[in-house]
Design an enzyme around this catalytic site. Structure first.
Site, PDB file in Angstrom:
ATOM      1  CG  HIS A 161      -1.999  -0.931   1.270  1.00 59.07           C
ATOM      2  ND1 HIS A 161      -2.210  -1.803   2.302  1.00 59.07           N
ATOM      3  CD2 HIS A 161      -3.010  -1.139   0.397  1.00 59.07           C
ATOM      4  CE1 HIS A 161      -3.301  -2.524   2.061  1.00 59.07           C
ATOM      5  NE2 HIS A 161      -3.802  -2.141   0.908  1.00 59.07           N
ATOM      6  CB  CYS A 248      -3.315  -1.477   8.604  1.00 59.24           C
ATOM      7  SG  CYS A 248      -1.695  -1.379   7.900  1.00 59.24           S
TER       8      CYS A 248
HETATM    9  C1  CIR Z   1      -3.909  -7.554   3.643  1.00 60.21           C
HETATM   10  O1  CIR Z   1      -3.089  -8.131   2.906  1.00 60.21           O
HETATM   11  O2  CIR Z   1      -4.895  -6.992   3.199  1.00 60.21           O
HETATM   12  C2  CIR Z   1      -3.668  -7.574   5.129  1.00 60.21           C
HETATM   13  N1  CIR Z   1      -3.043  -8.791   5.489  1.00 60.21           N
HETATM   14  C3  CIR Z   1      -2.812  -6.393   5.533  1.00 60.21           C
HETATM   15  C4  CIR Z   1      -3.506  -5.101   5.319  1.00 60.21           C
HETATM   16  C5  CIR Z   1      -2.645  -3.948   5.718  1.00 60.21           C
HETATM   17  N2  CIR Z   1      -3.384  -2.734   5.604  1.00 60.21           N
HETATM   18  C6  CIR Z   1      -2.847  -1.554   5.366  1.00 60.21           C
HETATM   19  O3  CIR Z   1      -1.663  -1.441   5.082  1.00 60.21           O
HETATM   20  N3  CIR Z   1      -3.671  -0.505   5.343  1.00 60.21           N
END
Ligand code: CIR
Length: 253
Positions: A161, A248
């Site tokens: 991201h 996140c």
């Molecule tokens: C994913 O791959 O969607 C989750 N395991 C991690 C999400 C991390 N979110 C973020 O960086 N906003």
């Protein structure tokens, strides 16, 4: 200033979360303890925290940031880019209706993860990633325009991201790691450059003048303190195992 934050407790299904990290499976009990520490840090920054119960149907639902973009004027419910995460946004919308009159949506075929959006005042940088497509970013920019805000796209090369490698700390201060360090698009910012060995610590959050960052990254911590910020560190090792971090795990508005 932020008044509110929304978080969701991790569920036991966390062990099945998406990951490319190769750091092993997260431990549920440890994750719960770390999550409570994260909530305590947010509270220390003066925000009211809404803590949602775990949703076992969605292993990654602790990462609420990806399900919505919350601005001063509206909340934008996303269409998460990972197939297994679609549907997480439904429950978040219900919660946000008690905070916002203006709720907008990213519609398929557009996809967008909140982790790809970095707010700098009224401007929103949007990462074009494996999760956020051009259509999603274009819809997002059109919505922002309705509310007097602007958006611009940032193609990503390596990171999951946009905010995996960037954090805006207000006052024109930007933490940048890896592919973002020399990007001309971010030339105008005072940059806190993060060493490759500590690149995970680029994912931090500014909350009312305080920077919450992951524990164990002393070089970055010192640099943020030298830039004039109080730093709170939180242990998020179990969430790191799923490519997640401090940004996140909450929506802040
Ligand atoms: C994913 O791959 O969607 C989750 N395991 C991690 C999400 C991390 N979110 C973020 O960086 N906003």
């Amino acid at each position: 200033m932020f008044k509110n934050a929304i978080v969701r407790k991790p569920g036991k299904s966390l062990v099945n979360g998406l990951t490319s990290a190769n750091l092993g499976k997260p431990g549920y009990d440890k994750a719960l303890t770390q999550h409570a520490g994260y909530v305590a840090a947010l509270k220390k920054c003066g925000v009211e925290v809404t803590v949602l119960e775990a949703d076992e149907r969605f292993p990654d639902s602790v990462f609420v940031e990806d399900t919505a973009v919350v601005t001063a004027r509206c909340a934008i419910i996303t269409n998460p880019g990972a197939a297994g995460r679609k549907g997480e946004e439904v429950a978040i919308k219900e919660v946000l209706t008690s905070f916002y009159d203006n709720i907008e949506h990213i519609q398929p075929p557009g996809t967008l993860d909140g982790g790809d959006v970095m707010m700098v005042g009224n401007h929103f940088y949007t990462g074009l990633s494996a999760r956020t497509n051009r259509e999603g970013a274009a819809q997002f920019t059109r919505i922002l325009k309705k509310y007097g805000c602007t958006g611009s796209a940032v193609p990503l090369k390596k990171v999951l991201h946009l905010k995996t490698g960037l954090a805006y700390l207000e006052n024109n201060n930007l933490m940048a790691a890896g592919e973002f360090i020399d990007l001309p698009l971010f030339k105008r910012f005072n940059k806190i450059v993060i060493d490759e060995s500590e690149s995970y610590s680029a994912n931090c959050i500014w909350v009312n003048g305080v920077v919450i960052m992951p524990a164990g990254f002393e070089t970055t911590k010192a640099a943020v303190e030298i830039a004039g910020y109080q730093v709170l560190t939180v242990d998020v090792s179990e969430f790191r195992k799923l490519d997640g971090g401090v940004s996140c795990m909450s929506l802040r508005f």
